[in-house]
Scaffold this motif. Sequence first.
Motif, PDB file in Angstrom:
ATOM      1  N   ASP A 171       0.967  -1.060   0.034  1.00 40.49           N
ATOM      2  CA  ASP A 171      -0.100  -0.199   0.255  1.00 40.49           C
ATOM      3  C   ASP A 171       1.041   1.217  -0.006  1.00 40.49           C
ATOM      4  O   ASP A 171       2.095   0.941   0.445  1.00 40.49           O
ATOM      5  N   CYS A 172       0.490   2.394  -0.362  1.00 43.94           N
ATOM      6  CA  CYS A 172       1.197   3.698  -0.435  1.00 43.94           C
ATOM      7  C   CYS A 172       0.740   4.400   0.669  1.00 43.94           C
ATOM      8  O   CYS A 172       1.274   5.420   0.801  1.00 43.94           O
ATOM      9  N   GLU A 173      -0.378   4.020   1.571  1.00 47.94           N
ATOM     10  CA  GLU A 173      -0.427   5.015   2.747  1.00 47.94           C
ATOM     11  C   GLU A 173       0.390   4.540   3.820  1.00 47.94           C
ATOM     12  O   GLU A 173       0.659   3.358   3.986  1.00 47.94           O
ATOM     13  N   VAL A 174       0.813   5.376   4.605  1.00 50.93           N
ATOM     14  CA  VAL A 174       1.620   5.348   5.677  1.00 50.93           C
ATOM     15  C   VAL A 174       0.593   5.651   6.926  1.00 50.93           C
ATOM     16  O   VAL A 174      -0.407   6.298   6.897  1.00 50.93           O
ATOM     17  N   TYR A 175       1.001   5.104   8.100  1.00 51.39           N
ATOM     18  CA  TYR A 175       0.355   5.449   9.332  1.00 51.39           C
ATOM     19  C   TYR A 175       1.291   5.886  10.446  1.00 51.39           C
ATOM     20  O   TYR A 175       1.915   5.042  11.072  1.00 51.39           O
ATOM     21  N   PRO A 176       1.275   7.115  10.733  1.00 51.13           N
ATOM     22  CA  PRO A 176       2.210   7.460  12.061  1.00 51.13           C
ATOM     23  C   PRO A 176       1.173   7.425  13.154  1.00 51.13           C
ATOM     24  O   PRO A 176       0.154   7.457  13.235  1.00 51.13           O
ATOM     25  N   PHE A 177       1.986   6.940  14.210  1.00 55.57           N
ATOM     26  CA  PHE A 177       1.205   6.687  15.746  1.00 55.57           C
ATOM     27  C   PHE A 177       2.096   6.939  16.699  1.00 55.57           C
ATOM     28  O   PHE A 177       3.230   7.137  16.499  1.00 55.57           O
ATOM     29  N   ASN A 178       1.527   6.982  18.093  1.00 57.38           N
ATOM     30  CA  ASN A 178       2.146   6.911  19.206  1.00 57.38           C
ATOM     31  C   ASN A 178       2.055   5.392  19.683  1.00 57.38           C
ATOM     32  O   ASN A 178       1.402   4.612  18.977  1.00 57.38           O
ATOM     33  N   ASN A 179       2.309   5.365  20.856  1.00 54.62           N
ATOM     34  CA  ASN A 179       2.121   4.027  21.409  1.00 54.62           C
ATOM     35  C   ASN A 179       3.154   2.691  20.741  1.00 54.62           C
ATOM     36  O   ASN A 179       2.561   1.716  20.631  1.00 54.62           O
ATOM     37  N   ILE A 180       4.284   3.331  20.683  1.00 57.56           N
ATOM     38  CA  ILE A 180       5.177   2.293  19.939  1.00 57.56           C
ATOM     39  C   ILE A 180       5.135   0.785  20.657  1.00 57.56           C
ATOM     40  O   ILE A 180       5.763  -0.067  20.135  1.00 57.56           O
ATOM     41  N   TYR A 183      -4.356  -5.397  10.568  1.00 60.45           N
ATOM     42  CA  TYR A 183      -5.269  -6.199  10.061  1.00 60.45           C
ATOM     43  C   TYR A 183      -6.447  -5.061   9.774  1.00 60.45           C
ATOM     44  O   TYR A 183      -7.075  -5.745   8.782  1.00 60.45           O
ATOM     45  N   ASP A 184      -6.499  -4.173  10.261  1.00 58.96           N
ATOM     46  CA  ASP A 184      -7.646  -2.991   9.872  1.00 58.96           C
ATOM     47  C   ASP A 184      -7.583  -2.559   8.387  1.00 58.96           C
ATOM     48  O   ASP A 184      -8.498  -2.581   7.426  1.00 58.96           O
ATOM     49  N   TYR A 185      -6.016  -2.511   7.925  1.00 55.47           N
ATOM     50  CA  TYR A 185      -5.736  -2.008   6.616  1.00 55.47           C
ATOM     51  C   TYR A 185      -5.548  -3.189   5.549  1.00 55.47           C
ATOM     52  O   TYR A 185      -5.403  -2.771   4.444  1.00 55.47           O
ATOM     53  N   GLY A 186      -5.365  -4.454   6.166  1.00 56.69           N
ATOM     54  CA  GLY A 186      -5.106  -5.351   5.390  1.00 56.69           C
ATOM     55  C   GLY A 186      -3.617  -5.748   5.006  1.00 56.69           C
ATOM     56  O   GLY A 186      -3.346  -6.201   3.844  1.00 56.69           O
ATOM     57  N   TRP A 187      -2.581  -5.064   5.735  1.00 58.89           N
ATOM     58  CA  TRP A 187      -1.296  -5.133   5.802  1.00 58.89           C
ATOM     59  C   TRP A 187      -0.861  -6.362   6.266  1.00 58.89           C
ATOM     60  O   TRP A 187      -0.704  -6.732   7.260  1.00 58.89           O
ATOM     61  N   ASP A 188      -0.020  -7.108   5.446  1.00 58.62           N
ATOM     62  CA  ASP A 188       0.513  -8.480   5.807  1.00 58.62           C
ATOM     63  C   ASP A 188       2.049  -8.240   6.303  1.00 58.62           C
ATOM     64  O   ASP A 188       2.487  -8.932   7.062  1.00 58.62           O
ATOM     65  N   ILE A 189       2.605  -7.295   5.481  1.00 58.41           N
ATOM     66  CA  ILE A 189       4.056  -7.001   5.702  1.00 58.41           C
ATOM     67  C   ILE A 189       4.242  -5.660   5.523  1.00 58.41           C
ATOM     68  O   ILE A 189       3.706  -4.933   4.596  1.00 58.41           O
ATOM     69  N   PHE A 190       4.890  -5.016   6.755  1.00 59.42           N
ATOM     70  CA  PHE A 190       5.070  -3.577   6.740  1.00 59.42           C
ATOM     71  C   PHE A 190       6.486  -3.314   7.541  1.00 59.42           C
ATOM     72  O   PHE A 190       6.930  -4.299   8.264  1.00 59.42           O
ATOM     73  N   VAL A 191       6.776  -2.385   7.486  1.00 57.80           N
ATOM     74  CA  VAL A 191       8.048  -1.731   8.277  1.00 57.80           C
ATOM     75  C   VAL A 191       7.644  -0.755   9.378  1.00 57.80           C
ATOM     76  O   VAL A 191       6.800  -0.065   8.929  1.00 57.80           O
ATOM     77  N   ILE A 192       7.948  -0.842  10.519  1.00 58.09           N
ATOM     78  CA  ILE A 192       7.505   0.215  11.576  1.00 58.09           C
ATOM     79  C   ILE A 192       9.045   0.805  12.060  1.00 58.09           C
ATOM     80  O   ILE A 192      10.180   0.156  12.323  1.00 58.09           O
ATOM     81  N   ILE A 193       8.989   2.066  11.964  1.00 57.66           N
ATOM     82  CA  ILE A 193       9.987   2.787  12.104  1.00 57.66           C
ATOM     83  C   ILE A 193       9.869   3.672  13.532  1.00 57.66           C
ATOM     84  O   ILE A 193       8.772   4.191  13.734  1.00 57.66           O
ATOM     85  N   ASP A 194      10.654   3.054  14.587  1.00 57.61           N
ATOM     86  CA  ASP A 194      10.560   3.666  15.717  1.00 57.61           C
ATOM     87  C   ASP A 194      11.403   5.129  15.596  1.00 57.61           C
ATOM     88  O   ASP A 194      12.502   5.326  15.422  1.00 57.61           O
ATOM     89  N   LEU A 195      10.530   6.329  15.537  1.00 54.43           N
ATOM     90  CA  LEU A 195      11.103   7.510  15.538  1.00 54.43           C
ATOM     91  C   LEU A 195      12.019   7.954  16.814  1.00 54.43           C
ATOM     92  O   LEU A 195      12.707   9.005  16.760  1.00 54.43           O
ATOM     93  N   ILE A 196      11.746   7.305  17.992  1.00 56.84           N
ATOM     94  CA  ILE A 196      12.239   7.733  19.165  1.00 56.84           C
ATOM     95  C   ILE A 196      13.781   7.253  19.127  1.00 56.84           C
ATOM     96  O   ILE A 196      14.700   7.887  19.327  1.00 56.84           O
ATOM     97  N   THR A 197      14.003   5.841  18.696  1.00 61.06           N
ATOM     98  CA  THR A 197      15.269   5.198  18.779  1.00 61.06           C
ATOM     99  C   THR A 197      15.875   5.118  17.277  1.00 61.06           C
ATOM    100  O   THR A 197      17.035   4.698  17.209  1.00 61.06           O
ATOM    101  N   ASP A 198      15.026   5.627  16.429  1.00 64.35           N
ATOM    102  CA  ASP A 198      15.322   5.486  14.865  1.00 64.35           C
ATOM    103  C   ASP A 198      16.071   3.969  14.433  1.00 64.35           C
ATOM    104  O   ASP A 198      16.821   3.903  13.799  1.00 64.35           O
TER     105      ASP A 198
END
Length: 81
Positions: A34-43, A54-69
């Motif tokens: 998908d080309c949508e990204v989802y920024p969030f808190n609660n890492i 699951y809600d967006y139907g993403w099977d594989i994705f990258v999570i970037i922790d912006l605190i620890t990079d």
Amino acid sequence: MKKINIKKYLEDFESDISLAKANHFEAIIIPFNDCEVYPFNNINDKDFIYDIAYDYGWDIFVIIDLITDTQHIIDLSLDAA
């Protein structure tokens, strides 16, 4: 799935990542199908992260922790097997 150069793939999302950092989010999810990204808190809330995927139907994705990079690749299709 073919091999993906993560660093090169994430270059396409540099502006999204910068915007998430500027808005003081803790992390951002960048899906591969998908080309949508989802920024969030609660890492640290894994249930929240999986619920979003699951809600967006993403099977594989990258999570970037912006605190620890740091970056984490999550493949939910492996969990289902």
